[in-house]
Enzyme design. Structure first.
Site, PDB file in Angstrom:
ATOM      1  N   LYS A   1     -42.872  14.898  -1.810  1.00 47.00           N
ATOM      2  CA  LYS A   1     -44.241  14.350  -1.789  1.00 47.00           C
ATOM      3  C   LYS A   1     -45.205  15.300  -1.111  1.00 47.00           C
ATOM      4  O   LYS A   1     -46.328  15.491  -1.557  1.00 47.00           O
ATOM      5  CB  LYS A   1     -44.268  13.013  -1.013  1.00 47.00           C
TER       6      LYS A   1
ATOM      7  N   ASP B   1     -37.900  11.920   0.525  1.00 47.77           N
ATOM      8  CA  ASP B   1     -37.594  13.345   0.378  1.00 47.77           C
ATOM      9  C   ASP B   1     -37.754  13.859  -1.052  1.00 47.77           C
ATOM     10  O   ASP B   1     -37.034  14.768  -1.477  1.00 47.77           O
ATOM     11  CB  ASP B   1     -36.151  13.641   0.852  1.00 47.77           C
TER      12      ASP B   1
ATOM     13  N   GLN C   1     -41.597   8.030   2.967  1.00 47.69           N
ATOM     14  CA  GLN C   1     -40.377   7.418   2.435  1.00 47.69           C
ATOM     15  C   GLN C   1     -40.475   7.254   0.908  1.00 47.69           C
ATOM     16  O   GLN C   1     -41.197   8.012   0.282  1.00 47.69           O
ATOM     17  CB  GLN C   1     -40.076   6.078   3.134  1.00 47.69           C
TER      18      GLN C   1
ATOM     19  N   GLY D   1     -40.824  13.484   7.219  1.00 47.54           N
ATOM     20  CA  GLY D   1     -40.745  14.883   7.632  1.00 47.54           C
ATOM     21  C   GLY D   1     -41.232  15.772   6.522  1.00 47.54           C
ATOM     22  O   GLY D   1     -40.914  15.551   5.365  1.00 47.54           O
ATOM     23  N   HIS D   2     -42.029  16.742   6.888  1.00 45.58           N
ATOM     24  CA  HIS D   2     -42.601  17.622   5.890  1.00 45.58           C
ATOM     25  C   HIS D   2     -42.592  19.032   6.455  1.00 45.58           C
ATOM     26  O   HIS D   2     -43.218  19.302   7.468  1.00 45.58           O
ATOM     27  CB  HIS D   2     -44.009  17.135   5.575  1.00 45.58           C
TER      28      HIS D   2
HETATM   29  P1  IMO Z   1     -39.862  11.090   3.918  1.00 49.28           P
HETATM   30  O1  IMO Z   1     -41.275  10.703   4.168  1.00 49.28           O
HETATM   31  C1  IMO Z   1     -35.692   9.880   3.562  1.00 49.28           C
HETATM   32  C2  IMO Z   1     -34.385   6.291   5.783  1.00 49.28           C
HETATM   33  C3  IMO Z   1     -33.389   6.476   6.902  1.00 49.28           C
HETATM   34  C4  IMO Z   1     -32.658   5.149   6.844  1.00 49.28           C
HETATM   35  C5  IMO Z   1     -33.761   4.163   6.503  1.00 49.28           C
HETATM   36  C6  IMO Z   1     -34.339   3.438   7.695  1.00 49.28           C
HETATM   37  O2  IMO Z   1     -39.460  12.422   4.440  1.00 49.28           O
HETATM   38  O3  IMO Z   1     -39.490  10.898   2.480  1.00 49.28           O
HETATM   39  P2  IMO Z   1     -36.002   4.172   9.631  1.00 49.28           P
HETATM   40  O4  IMO Z   1     -35.857   5.222  10.697  1.00 49.28           O
HETATM   41  O5  IMO Z   1     -37.176   4.358   8.766  1.00 49.28           O
HETATM   42  O6  IMO Z   1     -35.900   2.778  10.185  1.00 49.28           O
HETATM   43  O7  IMO Z   1     -34.691   4.364   8.713  1.00 49.28           O
HETATM   44  O8  IMO Z   1     -34.780   4.923   5.862  1.00 49.28           O
HETATM   45  N1  IMO Z   1     -35.613   7.124   5.876  1.00 49.28           N
HETATM   46  C7  IMO Z   1     -35.876   8.195   5.102  1.00 49.28           C
HETATM   47  N2  IMO Z   1     -35.118   8.819   4.173  1.00 49.28           N
HETATM   48  N3  IMO Z   1     -36.924  10.335   3.790  1.00 49.28           N
HETATM   49  C8  IMO Z   1     -37.708   9.699   4.690  1.00 49.28           C
HETATM   50  O9  IMO Z   1     -39.011  10.027   4.839  1.00 49.28           O
HETATM   51  C9  IMO Z   1     -37.179   8.609   5.430  1.00 49.28           C
HETATM   52  N4  IMO Z   1     -37.660   7.813   6.407  1.00 49.28           N
HETATM   53  C10 IMO Z   1     -36.700   6.892   6.653  1.00 49.28           C
HETATM   54  O10 IMO Z   1     -32.546   7.565   6.645  1.00 49.28           O
HETATM   55  O11 IMO Z   1     -31.737   5.138   5.779  1.00 49.28           O
HETATM   56 MG    MG Z   2     -37.551  13.092   4.854  1.00 51.46          MG
END
Ligand code: IMO
Ligand code: MG
Length: 456
Positions: free
Chosen positions: A16, A13, A225, A40-41
């Site tokens: 990116k 988050d 992530q 999520g975007h």
């Molecule tokens: P973007 O791309 C923030 C976190 C989840 C959890 C851990 C594992 O938007 O930056 P998962 O469902 O992947 O097995 O969850 O990773 N998590 C994220 N936190 N932004 C994301 O994506 C995330 N994708 C997974 O909250 O702690």
């Molecule tokens: Mg996210």
């Protein structure tokens, strides 16, 4: 443009998507190489807010290609839904714009059910996953029993694999105390239908990209992530199930390491984390609440309130190291406007001993108390800011200090003869569209030119 990898330098988050959107203008192909619809975007299409989880936002720009690489775990129901939503809005007219790897593993209904059931059964110790089935799908991939996009395209093969896999999934769900209503015939029918809808996009991505490179196209690798969520380099086990670091960009799409020219890390000017796990700079007080409110820190995927805290220079320096960052872009600086003092963690106090580098044992991190350096805040709005010089002096001092703290590593590497090309953060005022901000584009362009001319 050279081939650029964009990765999160924190816990996800970081914004990116915004930087990727900005760079997409100068790239030909946007490539996703890991993760799935846990990302999520949020974007605005035709005045309407849309959230994309799987397909890169580049799809909105005619003439740009979007690739879903083999390293991604793709939920076919989400892929089909996103395709349909985009088309309903009049976007994504040219089917040739989307390229999906035949080798990408697919998230099946049992993966999602197991993800959710496992978290429920774990109680306090839960990871706080997004519940999208990401972890269980990667597990099946490594355990060599996964289903891939290519399996959806052949109904007989799909039926065989579903039949093979379902009994064990049912057993696992039962063990976790979840009701399992996995109807094999219905799943085969539904997923074969997804397969028919996806077929026209599915191809050998490695070969496709190889040809694109040979034709002189430039690639933009879009990480999902963040570094601290990397399965090897993050705060294990509170991580996602893929490698989020830059090195995985080429593995996740079938190219060699030399395909990458430039690595750009993204960080917020403060920090956030969703889900469980250690987070030394977390603020559980009204300051944290204020960051959440002003920064609108609620998950784009799950809507959960994000944990918030100050910037962590140790985490950033660590991200610079494990990704080999060439530059760091700082986002949401304007959220810090109005704070009297702004803190940056420059050390971790662990049982009276102060560390200045990220400990490799995440259990130590759990006990770490952040040691802060305080900087004076500023009260001026950054809303209409256009250039670096427009920034209030105290905001500039803050960015400069971050640059210094992260740059320590750069100096070390340079001494070792590494080709680190630029360490200056690129500044992105969050509520403005970065395309409207010439300084951002120019900064970025300057970094990339620096690379192109081979200089450092
Ligand atoms: P973007 O791309 C923030 C976190 C989840 C959890 C851990 C594992 O938007 O930056 P998962 O469902 O992947 O097995 O969850 O990773 N998590 C994220 N936190 N932004 C994301 O994506 C995330 N994708 C997974 O909250 O702690
Ligand atoms: Mg996210």
């Amino acid at each position: 443009m050279p081939n650029v990898v964009v990765v999160g330098a924190q816990w996800g988050d970081e914004g990116k998507g915004k930087i990727v959107d900005l760079l997409t203008q100068d790239a030909d192909v946007v490539v996703r190489f890991q993760g799935g619809n846990n990302a999520g975007h949020t974007l605005v299409v035709g005045g309407e807010k849309t959230v994309l989880h799987l397909i890169p936002a580049g799809i909105l720009h005619p003439g740009k290609f979007c690739v879903i690489g083999n390293g991604v775990v793709a939920d076919p129901s989400v892929l089909v839904m996103e395709i349909e939503r985009l088309k309903a809005k009049g976007a994504f007219q040219d089917d040739g714009q989307l390229v999906v790897s035949l080798d990408a593993h697919v998230i099946m209904p049992w993966h999602k059910a197991i993800d959710v059931a496992r978290e429920q059964a774990a109680g306090e110790g839960k990871i706080g996953t997004t519940g999208r089935g990401i972890g269980p799908t990667y597990e099946d991939k490594v355990a060599r029993r996964g289903l891939r996009v290519r399996d959806l395209l052949d109904e007989a093969r799909l039926a065989r694999k579903v039949k093979e896999r379902c009994p064990a999934a049912r057993e696992e769900l039962k063990r976790l105390g979840a009701t399992s209503d996995l109807d094999e015939a219905a799943i085969v029918k539904q997923y074969a239908e997804y397969g028919r809808r996806i077929a026209r996009y599915a191809t050998d991505v490695s070969l496709w990209l190889h040809r694109a490179l040979r034709a002189g196209k430039s690639l933009l690798f879009e990480g999902a992530q963040g570094t601290m969520l990397d399965v090897d380099h993050g705060t294990y086990p509170f991580v996602t199930s893929s490698n989020t670091v830059a090195g995985n960009a080429v593995v996740g799409c079938g190219l060699g390491p030399k395909a990458v020219d430039y690595v750009l890390g993204i960080s917020k000017a403060y920090s956030t984390r969703v889900g469980g796990g250690p987070y030394p700079t977390e603020l559980k007080d009204e300051v944290g609440e204020r960051l959440r409110k002003i920064g609108n820190e609620f998950g784009a995927t799950t809507g959960r309130p994000r944990r918030t805290g100050w910037l962590d220079a140790l985490a950033l320096r660590y991200a610079a190291r494990v990704n080999g960052l060439d530059a760091l872009a700082l986002t949401k600086l304007d959220v810090l406007t109005g704070f009297e003092k702004i803190r940056i963690a420059v050390g971790y106090d662990i049982g009276g001993k102060v560390l200045d580098e990220m400990p490799s044992d995440p259990e130590l991190l759990e006990r770490a108390k952040a040691v802060y350096e305080d900087l004076p805040g500023w009260s001026e709005t950054l809303d209409h800011l256009r250039t670096w010089d427009d920034l209030p002096a105290k905001a500039r001092a803050y960015v400069k200090r971050v640059e210094e703290l992260v740059g320590e590593l750069e100096r070390t590497l340079r001494a070792q003869g590494a080709r680190i090309l630029a360490s200056a953060p690129v500044l992105v005022p969050p509520r403005a569209d970065p395309r409207d901000v010439p300084s951002v584009r120019d900064d970025m362009a300057a970094h990339l030119r620096l690379f192109r001319s081979g200089g450092a």
